[in-house]
Write a protein that holds these residues in place. Structure first.
Motif, PDB file in Angstrom:
ATOM      1  N   VAL A  45       0.878  -1.162  -0.160  1.00 48.15           N
ATOM      2  CA  VAL A  45       0.131  -0.005  -0.036  1.00 48.15           C
ATOM      3  C   VAL A  45       0.836   1.193   0.147  1.00 48.15           C
ATOM      4  N   LEU A  46       0.629   2.184  -0.732  1.00 49.59           N
ATOM      5  CA  LEU A  46       1.167   3.538  -0.644  1.00 49.59           C
ATOM      6  C   LEU A  46       0.087   4.501   0.043  1.00 49.59           C
ATOM      7  N   VAL A  47       0.489   4.902   1.200  1.00 47.97           N
ATOM      8  CA  VAL A  47      -0.333   5.787   2.005  1.00 47.97           C
ATOM      9  C   VAL A  47       0.102   7.201   1.801  1.00 47.97           C
ATOM     10  N   ARG A  77      -1.963  -0.727  -3.930  1.00 48.18           N
ATOM     11  CA  ARG A  77      -3.012   0.224  -3.674  1.00 48.18           C
ATOM     12  C   ARG A  77      -2.664   1.508  -2.993  1.00 48.18           C
ATOM     13  N   VAL A  78      -3.407   2.338  -3.162  1.00 48.65           N
ATOM     14  CA  VAL A  78      -3.180   3.702  -2.610  1.00 48.65           C
ATOM     15  C   VAL A  78      -4.320   4.133  -1.594  1.00 48.65           C
ATOM     16  N   ALA A  79      -3.938   4.826  -0.604  1.00 48.63           N
ATOM     17  CA  ALA A  79      -4.817   5.085   0.609  1.00 48.63           C
ATOM     18  C   ALA A  79      -4.391   6.591   0.731  1.00 48.63           C
ATOM     19  N   LEU A  80      -5.560   7.554   0.985  1.00 48.84           N
ATOM     20  CA  LEU A  80      -5.200   8.727   1.510  1.00 48.84           C
ATOM     21  C   LEU A  80      -5.425   8.883   2.861  1.00 48.84           C
ATOM     22  N   VAL A  81      -4.602   9.667   3.783  1.00 44.44           N
ATOM     23  CA  VAL A  81      -5.026   9.710   5.372  1.00 44.44           C
ATOM     24  C   VAL A  81      -4.730  11.344   5.564  1.00 44.44           C
ATOM     25  N   ASN A  82      -5.692  11.612   6.490  1.00 45.54           N
ATOM     26  CA  ASN A  82      -5.560  13.165   7.327  1.00 45.54           C
ATOM     27  C   ASN A  82      -5.933  14.235   5.878  1.00 45.54           C
ATOM     28  N   VAL A  83      -7.093  13.782   5.162  1.00 45.62           N
ATOM     29  CA  VAL A  83      -7.073  14.440   3.991  1.00 45.62           C
ATOM     30  C   VAL A  83      -8.111  15.899   4.454  1.00 45.62           C
ATOM     31  N   PRO A  84      -7.671  16.976   4.175  1.00 38.14           N
ATOM     32  CA  PRO A  84      -8.207  18.156   4.580  1.00 38.14           C
ATOM     33  C   PRO A  84      -9.349  18.349   3.866  1.00 38.14           C
ATOM     34  N   ALA A  85     -10.448  18.976   4.845  1.00 38.10           N
ATOM     35  CA  ALA A  85     -11.727  19.146   4.246  1.00 38.10           C
ATOM     36  C   ALA A  85     -11.943  19.679   3.007  1.00 38.10           C
ATOM     37  N   HIS A  86     -11.204  20.640   2.507  1.00 37.24           N
ATOM     38  CA  HIS A  86     -11.303  21.310   1.279  1.00 37.24           C
ATOM     39  C   HIS A  86     -10.838  20.200   0.060  1.00 37.24           C
ATOM     40  N   MET A  94     -15.418  15.446  -7.547  1.00 32.33           N
ATOM     41  CA  MET A  94     -15.132  14.671  -8.785  1.00 32.33           C
ATOM     42  C   MET A  94     -15.232  13.235  -9.098  1.00 32.33           C
ATOM     43  N   GLY A  95     -16.085  12.601  -8.109  1.00 29.50           N
ATOM     44  CA  GLY A  95     -16.286  11.336  -7.846  1.00 29.50           C
ATOM     45  C   GLY A  95     -15.066  10.433  -7.810  1.00 29.50           C
ATOM     46  N   LEU A  96     -13.964  10.826  -7.181  1.00 25.87           N
ATOM     47  CA  LEU A  96     -12.786  10.442  -7.271  1.00 25.87           C
ATOM     48  C   LEU A  96     -12.545   9.632  -5.570  1.00 25.87           C
ATOM     49  N   ASP A  97     -13.494  10.074  -4.712  1.00 25.28           N
ATOM     50  CA  ASP A  97     -13.503   9.537  -3.588  1.00 25.28           C
ATOM     51  C   ASP A  97     -13.629   7.736  -3.481  1.00 25.28           C
ATOM     52  N   GLY A  98     -14.223   7.174  -4.462  1.00 24.22           N
ATOM     53  CA  GLY A  98     -14.434   5.836  -4.618  1.00 24.22           C
ATOM     54  C   GLY A  98     -13.205   4.986  -4.868  1.00 24.22           C
ATOM     55  N   ILE A  99     -12.416   6.108  -5.893  1.00 27.39           N
ATOM     56  CA  ILE A  99     -10.945   5.175  -6.166  1.00 27.39           C
ATOM     57  C   ILE A  99      -9.718   5.599  -5.448  1.00 27.39           C
ATOM     58  N   LEU A 100      -9.728   6.731  -4.679  1.00 28.80           N
ATOM     59  CA  LEU A 100      -8.919   7.179  -3.843  1.00 28.80           C
ATOM     60  C   LEU A 100      -9.576   7.078  -2.171  1.00 28.80           C
ATOM     61  N   PRO A 101      -9.527   5.996  -2.005  1.00 29.92           N
ATOM     62  CA  PRO A 101      -9.962   6.079  -0.555  1.00 29.92           C
ATOM     63  C   PRO A 101      -9.333   6.618   0.693  1.00 29.92           C
ATOM     64  N   VAL A 106      -3.290   6.520   9.550  1.00 24.66           N
ATOM     65  CA  VAL A 106      -2.408   5.515   8.761  1.00 24.66           C
ATOM     66  C   VAL A 106      -2.835   4.102   9.171  1.00 24.66           C
ATOM     67  N   GLU A 107      -3.030   3.847  10.431  1.00 20.84           N
ATOM     68  CA  GLU A 107      -3.342   2.630  10.822  1.00 20.84           C
ATOM     69  C   GLU A 107      -4.729   2.046  10.090  1.00 20.84           C
ATOM     70  N   ALA A 108      -5.855   2.754  10.029  1.00 23.48           N
ATOM     71  CA  ALA A 108      -7.066   2.678   9.275  1.00 23.48           C
ATOM     72  C   ALA A 108      -6.595   2.319   7.990  1.00 23.48           C
ATOM     73  N   ALA A 109      -5.841   3.020   7.354  1.00 19.02           N
ATOM     74  CA  ALA A 109      -5.592   2.777   5.835  1.00 19.02           C
ATOM     75  C   ALA A 109      -4.828   1.377   5.572  1.00 19.02           C
ATOM     76  N   LEU A 110      -4.037   0.975   6.538  1.00 18.47           N
ATOM     77  CA  LEU A 110      -3.521  -0.318   6.617  1.00 18.47           C
ATOM     78  C   LEU A 110      -4.419  -1.508   6.928  1.00 18.47           C
ATOM     79  N   ASP A 111      -5.144  -1.337   7.904  1.00 20.82           N
ATOM     80  CA  ASP A 111      -6.173  -2.354   8.118  1.00 20.82           C
ATOM     81  C   ASP A 111      -7.257  -2.704   7.134  1.00 20.82           C
ATOM     82  N   ASP A 112      -7.375  -1.307   6.130  1.00 23.77           N
ATOM     83  CA  ASP A 112      -8.361  -1.768   4.874  1.00 23.77           C
ATOM     84  C   ASP A 112      -7.789  -2.512   3.721  1.00 23.77           C
ATOM     85  N   GLY A 113      -6.626  -2.874   4.151  1.00 24.93           N
ATOM     86  CA  GLY A 113      -5.777  -3.909   3.126  1.00 24.93           C
ATOM     87  C   GLY A 113      -6.442  -5.182   2.762  1.00 24.93           C
TER      88      GLY A 113
END
Length: 122
Positions: A45-47, A77-86, A94-101, A106-113
Protein backbone atom coordinates in the motif's frame (compact mmCIF):
# COMPACT_ATOMS: atom_id res chain seq x y z
CA UNK A 1 2.98 30.59 -0.46
CA UNK A 2 4.11 27.63 1.62
CA UNK A 3 6.80 25.42 0.15
CA UNK A 4 5.83 21.82 -0.64
CA UNK A 5 7.65 19.29 1.50
CA UNK A 6 7.48 15.55 0.92
CA UNK A 7 8.86 12.73 3.03
CA UNK A 8 9.03 9.01 2.33
CA UNK A 9 9.03 6.29 4.95
CA UNK A 10 9.07 2.58 4.11
CA UNK A 11 6.92 0.36 6.26
CA UNK A 12 6.64 -3.40 6.36
CA UNK A 13 3.79 -3.55 3.83
CA UNK A 14 4.41 -0.45 1.75
CA UNK A 15 5.32 3.22 1.82
CA UNK A 16 4.07 6.33 3.55
CA UNK A 17 4.41 9.52 1.52
CA UNK A 18 3.92 12.61 3.68
CA UNK A 19 2.86 15.78 1.86
CA UNK A 20 3.01 19.21 3.55
CA UNK A 21 2.49 22.75 2.29
CA UNK A 22 0.93 23.81 -1.00
CA UNK A 23 0.50 21.33 -3.83
CA UNK A 24 -0.15 23.43 -6.90
CA UNK A 25 1.08 24.10 -10.42
CA UNK A 26 4.38 25.49 -9.11
CA UNK A 27 5.18 22.57 -6.82
CA UNK A 28 3.59 19.72 -8.77
CA UNK A 29 6.83 18.69 -10.48
CA UNK A 30 8.42 17.89 -7.10
CA UNK A 31 5.38 15.80 -6.16
CA UNK A 32 5.31 13.97 -9.51
CA UNK A 33 9.08 13.36 -9.37
CA UNK A 34 8.69 11.89 -5.87
CA UNK A 35 5.90 9.61 -7.12
CA UNK A 36 8.07 8.42 -10.04
CA UNK A 37 10.86 7.47 -7.64
CA UNK A 38 8.59 5.20 -5.60
CA UNK A 39 8.44 1.49 -6.33
CA UNK A 40 5.55 -0.78 -5.38
CA UNK A 41 5.34 -4.50 -4.88
CA UNK A 42 2.18 -6.57 -5.26
CA UNK A 43 0.02 -6.43 -2.15
CA UNK A 44 1.66 -3.31 -0.77
CA UNK A 45 0.00 0.00 0.00
CA UNK A 46 1.07 3.55 -0.73
CA UNK A 47 -0.32 5.72 2.05
CA UNK A 48 -0.37 9.39 1.07
CA UNK A 49 -0.51 11.34 4.34
CA UNK A 50 -1.93 14.81 3.72
CA UNK A 51 -1.63 16.08 7.28
CA UNK A 52 -0.31 19.60 6.79
CA UNK A 53 -1.51 19.98 3.21
CA UNK A 54 -2.57 23.62 3.05
CA UNK A 55 -3.71 23.84 -0.56
CA UNK A 56 -4.24 21.43 -3.44
CA UNK A 57 -5.21 22.37 -6.99
CA UNK A 58 -5.83 20.17 -10.03
CA UNK A 59 -2.10 19.46 -10.33
CA UNK A 60 -2.20 17.71 -6.97
CA UNK A 61 -5.38 15.82 -7.81
CA UNK A 62 -3.69 14.64 -11.01
CA UNK A 63 -0.78 13.44 -8.89
CA UNK A 64 -3.10 11.40 -6.66
CA UNK A 65 -4.63 9.77 -9.75
CA UNK A 66 -1.17 9.08 -11.20
CA UNK A 67 -0.08 7.52 -7.90
CA UNK A 68 -3.12 5.25 -7.95
CA UNK A 69 -2.52 4.15 -11.55
CA UNK A 70 1.14 3.34 -10.87
CA UNK A 71 0.26 1.42 -7.70
CA UNK A 72 -2.55 -0.58 -9.33
CA UNK A 73 -0.30 -1.42 -12.29
CA UNK A 74 2.16 -2.91 -9.78
CA UNK A 75 -0.55 -4.84 -7.90
CA UNK A 76 -0.52 -2.42 -4.98
CA UNK A 77 -3.09 0.06 -3.71
CA UNK A 78 -3.26 3.69 -2.59
CA UNK A 79 -4.93 5.17 0.47
CA UNK A 80 -5.16 8.80 1.51
CA UNK A 81 -5.02 9.78 5.17
CA UNK A 82 -5.58 13.02 7.05
CA UNK A 83 -7.31 14.54 4.02
CA UNK A 84 -8.12 18.22 4.61
CA UNK A 85 -11.81 19.09 4.24
CA UNK A 86 -11.22 21.28 1.19
CA UNK A 87 -9.39 18.49 -0.64
CA UNK A 88 -11.93 15.84 0.43
CA UNK A 89 -14.71 18.00 -0.99
CA UNK A 90 -12.96 18.32 -4.36
CA UNK A 91 -12.32 14.56 -4.50
CA UNK A 92 -15.97 13.91 -3.71
CA UNK A 93 -17.28 16.39 -6.30
CA UNK A 94 -15.05 14.79 -8.93
CA UNK A 95 -16.20 11.29 -7.96
CA UNK A 96 -12.67 10.27 -7.01
CA UNK A 97 -13.44 9.35 -3.42
CA UNK A 98 -14.42 5.90 -4.67
CA UNK A 99 -11.03 5.16 -6.21
CA UNK A 100 -8.92 7.15 -3.74
CA UNK A 101 -10.16 5.90 -0.37
CA UNK A 102 -9.61 8.28 2.53
CA UNK A 103 -8.95 7.19 6.10
CA UNK A 104 -8.58 9.16 9.32
CA UNK A 105 -5.26 7.52 10.26
CA UNK A 106 -2.41 5.50 8.76
CA UNK A 107 -3.47 2.52 10.88
CA UNK A 108 -7.00 2.63 9.44
CA UNK A 109 -5.59 2.75 5.90
CA UNK A 110 -3.39 -0.26 6.58
CA UNK A 111 -6.27 -2.19 8.17
CA UNK A 112 -8.35 -1.62 5.02
CA UNK A 113 -5.90 -3.78 3.08
CA UNK A 114 -7.98 -6.91 3.46
CA UNK A 115 -10.06 -5.84 0.44
CA UNK A 116 -8.33 -5.99 -2.97
CA UNK A 117 -8.12 -2.79 -5.05
CA UNK A 118 -11.14 -2.14 -7.21
CA UNK A 119 -13.68 -4.11 -5.19
CA UNK A 120 -16.54 -2.80 -3.15
CA UNK A 121 -17.43 -3.60 0.39
CA UNK A 122 -20.71 -5.32 -0.69
Amino acid sequence: MTELITGIRRIRNGTILAVRGELDFHSAELFHRTLRELTHNPGEVLVIDLDGLEFCDSSGITGFITARHRAVDAGARVALVNVPAHTARVLSIMGLDGILPAHPTVEAALDDGVRPTGTTGA
